[in-house]
Scaffold this motif. Structure first.
Motif, PDB file in Angstrom:
ATOM      1  N   MET A   1       0.831  -1.171   0.000  1.00  0.00           N
ATOM      2  CA  MET A   1       0.000   0.000   0.000  1.00  0.00           C
ATOM      3  C   MET A   1       0.881   1.242   0.000  1.00  0.00           C
ATOM      4  SD  MET A   1      -1.303  -0.346   3.904  1.00  0.00           S
ATOM      5  CE  MET A   1      -0.577  -1.903   4.365  1.00  0.00           C
ATOM      6  N   GLN A   2       0.403   2.273  -0.653  1.00  0.00           N
ATOM      7  CA  GLN A   2       1.173   3.503  -0.765  1.00  0.00           C
ATOM      8  C   GLN A   2       0.460   4.610   0.001  1.00  0.00           C
ATOM      9  OE1 GLN A   2       1.972   4.581  -4.775  1.00  0.00           O
ATOM     10  NE2 GLN A   2       3.269   6.289  -4.239  1.00  0.00           N
ATOM     11  N   VAL A   3       1.226   5.410   0.729  1.00  0.00           N
ATOM     12  CA  VAL A   3       0.673   6.504   1.514  1.00  0.00           C
ATOM     13  C   VAL A   3       1.462   7.765   1.197  1.00  0.00           C
ATOM     14  CG1 VAL A   3       0.151   7.340   3.835  1.00  0.00           C
ATOM     15  CG2 VAL A   3       0.120   4.892   3.376  1.00  0.00           C
ATOM     16  N   GLN A   4       0.747   8.861   0.949  1.00  0.00           N
ATOM     17  CA  GLN A   4       1.404  10.144   0.713  1.00  0.00           C
ATOM     18  C   GLN A   4       1.122  11.069   1.887  1.00  0.00           C
ATOM     19  OE1 GLN A   4      -0.092  11.349  -3.138  1.00  0.00           O
ATOM     20  NE2 GLN A   4       1.756  10.542  -4.103  1.00  0.00           N
ATOM     21  N   PHE A   5       2.142  11.827   2.262  1.00  0.00           N
ATOM     22  CA  PHE A   5       2.038  12.718   3.410  1.00  0.00           C
ATOM     23  C   PHE A   5       2.307  14.154   3.000  1.00  0.00           C
ATOM     24  CE2 PHE A   5       3.452   8.615   5.115  1.00  0.00           C
ATOM     25  CZ  PHE A   5       2.446   8.380   6.040  1.00  0.00           C
ATOM     26  N   THR A   6       1.780  15.074   3.795  1.00  0.00           N
ATOM     27  CA  THR A   6       2.091  16.485   3.612  1.00  0.00           C
ATOM     28  C   THR A   6       3.533  16.718   4.079  1.00  0.00           C
ATOM     29  OG1 THR A   6       1.411  17.157   5.837  1.00  0.00           O
ATOM     30  CG2 THR A   6      -0.315  17.113   4.109  1.00  0.00           C
ATOM     31  N   PRO A   7       4.151  17.818   3.681  1.00  0.00           N
ATOM     32  CA  PRO A   7       5.512  18.115   4.170  1.00  0.00           C
ATOM     33  C   PRO A   7       5.590  18.170   5.696  1.00  0.00           C
ATOM     34  CG  PRO A   7       5.015  19.493   2.284  1.00  0.00           C
ATOM     35  CD  PRO A   7       3.734  18.761   2.640  1.00  0.00           C
ATOM     36  N   ASN A   8       4.566  18.728   6.354  1.00  0.00           N
ATOM     37  CA  ASN A   8       4.570  18.797   7.824  1.00  0.00           C
ATOM     38  C   ASN A   8       4.490  17.410   8.449  1.00  0.00           C
ATOM     39  OD1 ASN A   8       4.760  21.581   7.927  1.00  0.00           O
ATOM     40  ND2 ASN A   8       2.558  21.876   8.006  1.00  0.00           N
ATOM     41  N   GLU A   9       3.669  16.543   7.865  1.00  0.00           N
ATOM     42  CA  GLU A   9       3.573  15.173   8.372  1.00  0.00           C
ATOM     43  C   GLU A   9       4.888  14.436   8.176  1.00  0.00           C
ATOM     44  OE1 GLU A   9      -1.190  14.430   7.491  1.00  0.00           O
ATOM     45  OE2 GLU A   9       0.297  13.884   5.984  1.00  0.00           O
ATOM     46  N   LEU A  10       5.513  14.645   7.018  1.00  0.00           N
ATOM     47  CA  LEU A  10       6.812  14.010   6.758  1.00  0.00           C
ATOM     48  C   LEU A  10       7.860  14.459   7.770  1.00  0.00           C
ATOM     49  CD1 LEU A  10       7.135  14.113   2.881  1.00  0.00           C
ATOM     50  CD2 LEU A  10       7.050  12.099   4.330  1.00  0.00           C
ATOM     51  N   GLU A  11       7.846  15.739   8.070  1.00  0.00           N
ATOM     52  CA  GLU A  11       8.817  16.273   9.027  1.00  0.00           C
ATOM     53  C   GLU A  11       8.657  15.630  10.399  1.00  0.00           C
ATOM     54  OE1 GLU A  11       9.894  20.494  11.203  1.00  0.00           O
ATOM     55  OE2 GLU A  11       8.791  20.531   9.318  1.00  0.00           O
ATOM     56  N   VAL A  12       7.420  15.552  10.886  1.00  0.00           N
ATOM     57  CA  VAL A  12       7.203  14.988  12.216  1.00  0.00           C
ATOM     58  C   VAL A  12       7.471  13.482  12.212  1.00  0.00           C
ATOM     59  CG1 VAL A  12       4.710  14.542  12.126  1.00  0.00           C
ATOM     60  CG2 VAL A  12       5.760  15.164  14.276  1.00  0.00           C
ATOM     61  N   LEU A  13       7.104  12.772  11.157  1.00  0.00           N
ATOM     62  CA  LEU A  13       7.395  11.339  11.075  1.00  0.00           C
ATOM     63  C   LEU A  13       8.896  11.077  11.044  1.00  0.00           C
ATOM     64  CD1 LEU A  13       4.738   9.987   8.554  1.00  0.00           C
ATOM     65  CD2 LEU A  13       4.984   9.356  10.947  1.00  0.00           C
ATOM     66  N   THR A  14       9.616  11.872  10.273  1.00  0.00           N
ATOM     67  CA  THR A  14      11.066  11.712  10.192  1.00  0.00           C
ATOM     68  C   THR A  14      11.707  11.942  11.554  1.00  0.00           C
ATOM     69  OG1 THR A  14      11.034  12.412   7.884  1.00  0.00           O
ATOM     70  CG2 THR A  14      13.153  12.505   9.005  1.00  0.00           C
ATOM     71  N   ASP A  15      11.252  12.973  12.260  1.00  0.00           N
ATOM     72  CA  ASP A  15      11.786  13.256  13.600  1.00  0.00           C
ATOM     73  C   ASP A  15      11.490  12.112  14.572  1.00  0.00           C
ATOM     74  OD1 ASP A  15      12.730  15.685  12.713  1.00  0.00           O
ATOM     75  OD2 ASP A  15      11.122  16.869  13.634  1.00  0.00           O
ATOM     76  N   VAL A  16      10.261  11.614  14.534  1.00  0.00           N
ATOM     77  CA  VAL A  16       9.862  10.519  15.432  1.00  0.00           C
ATOM     78  C   VAL A  16      10.715   9.282  15.161  1.00  0.00           C
ATOM     79  CG1 VAL A  16       8.008   8.857  15.866  1.00  0.00           C
ATOM     80  CG2 VAL A  16       7.529  11.300  15.928  1.00  0.00           C
ATOM     81  N   LEU A  17      10.865   8.931  13.882  1.00  0.00           N
ATOM     82  CA  LEU A  17      11.646   7.739  13.546  1.00  0.00           C
ATOM     83  C   LEU A  17      13.122   7.909  13.891  1.00  0.00           C
ATOM     84  CD1 LEU A  17      10.035   6.618  10.201  1.00  0.00           C
ATOM     85  CD2 LEU A  17       9.999   5.425  12.383  1.00  0.00           C
ATOM     86  N   ALA A  18      13.675   9.079  13.635  1.00  0.00           N
ATOM     87  CA  ALA A  18      15.088   9.305  13.965  1.00  0.00           C
ATOM     88  C   ALA A  18      15.317   9.153  15.469  1.00  0.00           C
ATOM     89  CB  ALA A  18      15.526  10.684  13.488  1.00  0.00           C
ATOM     90  N   ARG A  19      14.435   9.742  16.268  1.00  0.00           N
ATOM     91  CA  ARG A  19      14.565   9.644  17.733  1.00  0.00           C
ATOM     92  C   ARG A  19      14.395   8.197  18.185  1.00  0.00           C
ATOM     93  NH1 ARG A  19      11.412  13.506  18.941  1.00  0.00           N
ATOM     94  NH2 ARG A  19       9.487  12.308  19.048  1.00  0.00           N
ATOM     95  N   HIS A  20      13.394   7.517  17.638  1.00  0.00           N
ATOM     96  CA  HIS A  20      13.149   6.130  18.038  1.00  0.00           C
ATOM     97  C   HIS A  20      14.318   5.229  17.621  1.00  0.00           C
ATOM     98  CE1 HIS A  20      10.570   2.890  19.401  1.00  0.00           C
ATOM     99  NE2 HIS A  20      11.005   2.194  18.364  1.00  0.00           N
TER     100      HIS A  20
END
Length: 115
Positions: free
Chosen positions: A1-20
């Motif tokens: 499945m493919q999911v597209q995110f807004t730039p703001n969502e991408l930013e917060v997801l990237t931060d969450v994953l980097a921290r985790h």
């Protein structure tokens, strides 16, 4: 499945994953049990692939990645709720609430795509 995110969502997801991923790397280093270390390393590998996909702004989610990501997002949302509750600084609290909304929006997209 493919999911597209807004730039703001991408930013917060990237931060969450980097921290985790940083926390998971430290946990792997502290773990003595080989079996548990192997399980944690597999999870880190999945999250690393996911983090690389986020660079491009689109995710190809397998069931495995979707499940791991949902777990990480649940943990991050809970942590943000607690941080918001503990914070007295209104401006800082507002920023946290915006991040929480972005995180919840991304989480919702992932959940809908997995259904």
């Amino acid at each position: 499945m493919q999911v597209q995110f807004t730039p703001n969502e991408l930013e917060v997801l990237t931060d969450v994953l980097a921290r985790h991923n940083r926390e998971l790397t430290h946990e792997i280093a502290r773990t003595d049990t080989r079996e548990f270390k192997h399980i944690l390393q597999e999870k880190l590998d999945v999250l690393g692939r996911l983090q690389n996909q986020l660079v491009w702004g689109e995710l190809q989610l397998s069931t495995e990645i979707s499940d791991v990501l949902a777990e990480v997002l649940d943990q991050s949302e809970r942590a943000l709720y607690f941080e918001i509750a503990r914070t007295d600084d209104r401006e800082f609290k507002h920023g946290l609430q915006e991040n929480l909304e972005r995180l919840e929006s991304a989480h919702s997209k992932i959940t809908r795509a997995a259904a």
